[in-house]
Design a protein around this motif. Sequence first.
Motif, PDB file in Angstrom:
ATOM      1  N   SER A  43      22.520 -24.175 -18.694  1.00  0.00           N
ATOM      2  CA  SER A  43      21.992 -25.534 -18.762  1.00  0.00           C
ATOM      3  C   SER A  43      22.994 -26.452 -19.468  1.00  0.00           C
ATOM      4  CB  SER A  43      20.632 -25.555 -19.451  1.00  0.00           C
ATOM      5  OG  SER A  43      20.645 -24.706 -20.562  1.00  0.00           O
ATOM      6  N   TYR A  44      22.681 -27.746 -19.438  1.00  0.00           N
ATOM      7  CA  TYR A  44      23.641 -28.770 -19.858  1.00  0.00           C
ATOM      8  C   TYR A  44      22.912 -29.860 -20.629  1.00  0.00           C
ATOM      9  CZ  TYR A  44      26.795 -32.837 -19.042  1.00  0.00           C
ATOM     10  OH  TYR A  44      27.596 -33.930 -19.163  1.00  0.00           O
ATOM     11  N   CYS A  45      23.498 -30.328 -21.702  1.00  0.00           N
ATOM     12  CA  CYS A  45      22.931 -31.503 -22.367  1.00  0.00           C
ATOM     13  C   CYS A  45      24.076 -32.393 -22.842  1.00  0.00           C
ATOM     14  CB  CYS A  45      22.022 -31.100 -23.526  1.00  0.00           C
ATOM     15  SG  CYS A  45      22.838 -30.249 -24.848  1.00  0.00           S
ATOM     16  N   GLN A  46      23.777 -33.680 -22.919  1.00  0.00           N
ATOM     17  CA  GLN A  46      24.809 -34.640 -23.333  1.00  0.00           C
ATOM     18  C   GLN A  46      24.217 -35.521 -24.441  1.00  0.00           C
ATOM     19  OE1 GLN A  46      26.694 -38.373 -21.342  1.00  0.00           O
ATOM     20  NE2 GLN A  46      27.518 -36.609 -20.252  1.00  0.00           N
ATOM     21  N   PRO A  47      24.242 -35.043 -25.694  1.00  0.00           N
ATOM     22  CA  PRO A  47      23.654 -35.832 -26.776  1.00  0.00           C
ATOM     23  C   PRO A  47      24.413 -37.136 -27.000  1.00  0.00           C
ATOM     24  CG  PRO A  47      24.810 -33.920 -27.646  1.00  0.00           C
ATOM     25  CD  PRO A  47      24.819 -33.776 -26.166  1.00  0.00           C
ATOM     26  N   THR A  48      23.674 -38.149 -27.452  1.00  0.00           N
ATOM     27  CA  THR A  48      24.314 -39.435 -27.736  1.00  0.00           C
ATOM     28  C   THR A  48      24.225 -39.789 -29.217  1.00  0.00           C
ATOM     29  OG1 THR A  48      22.267 -40.508 -27.098  1.00  0.00           O
ATOM     30  CG2 THR A  48      23.965 -40.378 -25.411  1.00  0.00           C
ATOM     31  N   GLN A  49      23.606 -38.927 -29.993  1.00  0.00           N
ATOM     32  CA  GLN A  49      23.529 -39.107 -31.450  1.00  0.00           C
ATOM     33  C   GLN A  49      24.076 -37.838 -32.104  1.00  0.00           C
ATOM     34  OE1 GLN A  49      22.297 -41.873 -33.001  1.00  0.00           O
ATOM     35  NE2 GLN A  49      21.830 -42.834 -31.035  1.00  0.00           N
ATOM     36  N   LEU A  50      24.723 -38.024 -33.250  1.00  0.00           N
ATOM     37  CA  LEU A  50      25.264 -36.862 -33.954  1.00  0.00           C
ATOM     38  C   LEU A  50      24.156 -35.879 -34.330  1.00  0.00           C
ATOM     39  CD1 LEU A  50      28.080 -35.996 -34.756  1.00  0.00           C
ATOM     40  CD2 LEU A  50      27.734 -37.064 -36.985  1.00  0.00           C
ATOM     41  N   ASP A 101      23.578 -28.947  -9.865  1.00  0.00           N
ATOM     42  CA  ASP A 101      23.419 -27.891 -10.863  1.00  0.00           C
ATOM     43  C   ASP A 101      24.386 -28.163 -12.015  1.00  0.00           C
ATOM     44  OD1 ASP A 101      21.452 -26.389  -9.649  1.00  0.00           O
ATOM     45  OD2 ASP A 101      22.905 -25.389  -8.335  1.00  0.00           O
ATOM     46  N   PRO A 102      24.058 -27.716 -13.234  1.00  0.00           N
ATOM     47  CA  PRO A 102      24.949 -28.004 -14.365  1.00  0.00           C
ATOM     48  C   PRO A 102      26.364 -27.515 -14.142  1.00  0.00           C
ATOM     49  CG  PRO A 102      22.903 -27.031 -15.133  1.00  0.00           C
ATOM     50  CD  PRO A 102      22.853 -26.997 -13.637  1.00  0.00           C
ATOM     51  N   PHE A 103      26.513 -26.380 -13.436  1.00  0.00           N
ATOM     52  CA  PHE A 103      27.843 -25.799 -13.296  1.00  0.00           C
ATOM     53  C   PHE A 103      28.526 -26.234 -11.992  1.00  0.00           C
ATOM     54  CE2 PHE A 103      30.661 -21.891 -12.833  1.00  0.00           C
ATOM     55  CZ  PHE A 103      31.671 -22.486 -13.581  1.00  0.00           C
ATOM     56  N   GLU A 104      27.965 -27.205 -11.294  1.00  0.00           N
ATOM     57  CA  GLU A 104      28.594 -27.671 -10.068  1.00  0.00           C
ATOM     58  C   GLU A 104      29.791 -28.542 -10.439  1.00  0.00           C
ATOM     59  OE1 GLU A 104      25.322 -28.670  -7.514  1.00  0.00           O
ATOM     60  OE2 GLU A 104      26.715 -29.219  -5.921  1.00  0.00           O
ATOM     61  N   THR A 105      30.953 -28.175  -9.919  1.00  0.00           N
ATOM     62  CA  THR A 105      32.144 -28.939 -10.293  1.00  0.00           C
ATOM     63  C   THR A 105      32.244 -30.206  -9.443  1.00  0.00           C
ATOM     64  OG1 THR A 105      33.542 -27.795  -8.711  1.00  0.00           O
ATOM     65  CG2 THR A 105      33.415 -26.835 -10.909  1.00  0.00           C
ATOM     66  N   LEU A 106      33.053 -31.112  -9.920  1.00  0.00           N
ATOM     67  CA  LEU A 106      33.300 -32.336  -9.163  1.00  0.00           C
ATOM     68  C   LEU A 106      33.866 -31.976  -7.791  1.00  0.00           C
ATOM     69  CD1 LEU A 106      33.609 -35.414  -8.930  1.00  0.00           C
ATOM     70  CD2 LEU A 106      35.778 -35.217 -10.144  1.00  0.00           C
ATOM     71  N   LEU A 107      34.728 -30.958  -7.746  1.00  0.00           N
ATOM     72  CA  LEU A 107      35.327 -30.547  -6.472  1.00  0.00           C
ATOM     73  C   LEU A 107      34.249 -30.111  -5.484  1.00  0.00           C
ATOM     74  CD1 LEU A 107      37.905 -29.967  -4.833  1.00  0.00           C
ATOM     75  CD2 LEU A 107      37.856 -27.654  -5.762  1.00  0.00           C
ATOM     76  N   GLU A 108      33.291 -29.317  -5.970  1.00  0.00           N
ATOM     77  CA  GLU A 108      32.230 -28.838  -5.070  1.00  0.00           C
ATOM     78  C   GLU A 108      31.397 -29.997  -4.544  1.00  0.00           C
ATOM     79  OE1 GLU A 108      31.534 -24.375  -6.931  1.00  0.00           O
ATOM     80  OE2 GLU A 108      30.688 -26.100  -7.964  1.00  0.00           O
ATOM     81  N   VAL A 109      31.097 -30.945  -5.413  1.00  0.00           N
ATOM     82  CA  VAL A 109      30.296 -32.094  -4.969  1.00  0.00           C
ATOM     83  C   VAL A 109      31.078 -32.925  -3.958  1.00  0.00           C
ATOM     84  CG1 VAL A 109      29.207 -34.253  -5.721  1.00  0.00           C
ATOM     85  CG2 VAL A 109      28.858 -32.152  -7.026  1.00  0.00           C
ATOM     86  N   LEU A 110      32.351 -33.161  -4.233  1.00  0.00           N
ATOM     87  CA  LEU A 110      33.158 -33.958  -3.302  1.00  0.00           C
ATOM     88  C   LEU A 110      33.232 -33.290  -1.931  1.00  0.00           C
ATOM     89  CD1 LEU A 110      36.176 -35.000  -5.586  1.00  0.00           C
ATOM     90  CD2 LEU A 110      34.331 -36.475  -4.786  1.00  0.00           C
ATOM     91  N   ARG A 111      33.480 -31.991  -1.936  1.00  0.00           N
ATOM     92  CA  ARG A 111      33.705 -31.294  -0.668  1.00  0.00           C
ATOM     93  C   ARG A 111      32.401 -30.981   0.072  1.00  0.00           C
ATOM     94  NH1 ARG A 111      38.525 -29.060   0.601  1.00  0.00           N
ATOM     95  NH2 ARG A 111      37.422 -27.446   1.784  1.00  0.00           N
ATOM     96  N   GLU A 112      31.400 -30.487  -0.687  1.00  0.00           N
ATOM     97  CA  GLU A 112      30.188 -29.978  -0.041  1.00  0.00           C
ATOM     98  C   GLU A 112      29.115 -31.040   0.170  1.00  0.00           C
ATOM     99  OE1 GLU A 112      30.417 -26.942   1.019  1.00  0.00           O
ATOM    100  OE2 GLU A 112      32.231 -26.434  -0.106  1.00  0.00           O
ATOM    101  N   ARG A 113      29.053 -32.020  -0.740  1.00  0.00           N
ATOM    102  CA  ARG A 113      27.980 -33.016  -0.617  1.00  0.00           C
ATOM    103  C   ARG A 113      28.471 -34.291   0.057  1.00  0.00           C
ATOM    104  NH1 ARG A 113      23.804 -32.290  -4.384  1.00  0.00           N
ATOM    105  NH2 ARG A 113      23.962 -30.245  -5.354  1.00  0.00           N
ATOM    106  N   LEU A 114      29.720 -34.681  -0.284  1.00  0.00           N
ATOM    107  CA  LEU A 114      30.223 -35.957   0.247  1.00  0.00           C
ATOM    108  C   LEU A 114      31.153 -35.777   1.446  1.00  0.00           C
ATOM    109  CD1 LEU A 114      29.649 -36.525  -2.991  1.00  0.00           C
ATOM    110  CD2 LEU A 114      30.884 -38.598  -2.499  1.00  0.00           C
ATOM    111  N   ASP A 115      31.400 -34.527   1.811  1.00  0.00           N
ATOM    112  CA  ASP A 115      32.304 -34.224   2.935  1.00  0.00           C
ATOM    113  C   ASP A 115      33.695 -34.819   2.757  1.00  0.00           C
ATOM    114  OD1 ASP A 115      30.606 -32.598   4.356  1.00  0.00           O
ATOM    115  OD2 ASP A 115      29.667 -34.280   5.401  1.00  0.00           O
TER     116      ASP A 115
END
Lengths: 156, 320
Positions: free
Chosen positions: B2-9, A19-33
């Motif tokens: 939602s999330y986007c990561q543009p690569t052009q200005l 999900d867009p708001f999933e933090t790196l911490l959540e992925v490390l802990r919950e998905r990668l154990d």
Amino acid sequence: MPNPCRLMVNGEIWEGLVDPFETLLEVLRERLDLTGAKQGCSQGECGACTVLVDGNPVMACLMLALEAQNTQIETIESLATQELHPLQIAFVEKGAVQCGFCTPGMVLSAKALIDKNPHFQEQDVRAALAGNHCRCTGYTKIIDAVMSLSTGAKHG
Amino acid sequence: MSYCQPTQLSDLLSCLAHPNARILAGGTDLIPHLQMGLVEDPLLVSLKGLPELKRIEAKPEAIHIGPAVTLQTLIDHKPLREIYPVIGQTLSQIGALQHRQVGTIGGNLCLDTRCSWFNQSAFWRESLGFCLKKGGDICQVAPKSKRCHAVLSCDGAIALAACQARLVLLSRAGKREVSLMEFYRPNGMDHIDLRPGEFIYKILLPHAPPGFQATYFKGRARQSFDFPLLGLAIATQWDGAQRTLSFVLGGVESCLLQVQMQNLDSFLTPEQVQSAIKSCQRLARPMENAFYGPSWRKKMIASFIAQGLQQMNLIQEDAP
């Protein structure tokens, strides 16, 4: 809406939808154990979730997993493979661990310092660990442990 | 969300035209706000895919700094450290190393205003009926006031303003340039002068004039890392005949405040030092919206000015 995500963690590639708001911490802990990085405040204040991103200490609760793509992520699990890392040995020998909740973050923050500057002084250790809170040790033994690995130490 | 990561200005500008667009730079301010429910349903627009926003370039008229340059990159930038030591001195007092590694200068300049009634969990804020800045209809700091009194808390802006930095703002409507003093407004709910779809494209730092020196003081509860409860930058220039002095204050209002003194001699008399302190204290009107209250912050203005002028060797010593 979930987005595809590809992470390089401890030298291995992980791919999945996050999900867009999933933090790196959540992925490390919950998905990668990989539960070495701890969830403390979730506000970027305690440093218990510290991991290394391209060799730099970063709070995994403040980084979205999608933003961590195309980087090299190291967690505490990468340190001890066959034997303990010298920092881990120093923490044990100096009694720098009590409850252990802050220890993974402390060790990784210290590792980033040592990898960049092996001749560090005590003031460097204090600055490097300023973002990692410990509620047990009073910090003295943690600083002693890290300083025991300095090649140019002027301790005190 | 939602999330986007543009690569052009051009794609970035299109993304920013979305009404709920929020730029995600380092995320060290935005992500805690999302966790606390202070920002709802945003379109997160990442700057990660735009390397041109991460450059530092010395050009004849000014040093150009991209908004996505991290704070630690600026601290470690040797030429900048030599020209403007005050920038590194200030930025190294922001957060902890973990924040400075990912936090950006653009993000610091756009840091949301802070208040002890606002930077709290939804549960905490709900128990008091919320506040003007989010969900409520009164300012808990000044209930009779019609505006929000949350304070400007970005150390970087205070130091950059003392160095007379300017901002280039870009949107699909075009470019415009503002000074940092003009960029901030005295309204904690709407404190930055960014129009819809606009973002900080560049920070222009003029080359330091001869005889320029500056320093920064930060009042905070914890030295390890904290937001400024009072930030004060002192800058001076000596052209060989006259001295100018500038005091830029943050952490006391929703905008930056500035006191300037001109046509001074090389050294300041004790009366001039007192006059500077009084002018700054009169201009700053801190309120009960931070960990330390108004009286502490007013007292610290005097202490910081006295220390700063002393350290910069600007105070006339008494004759023996």
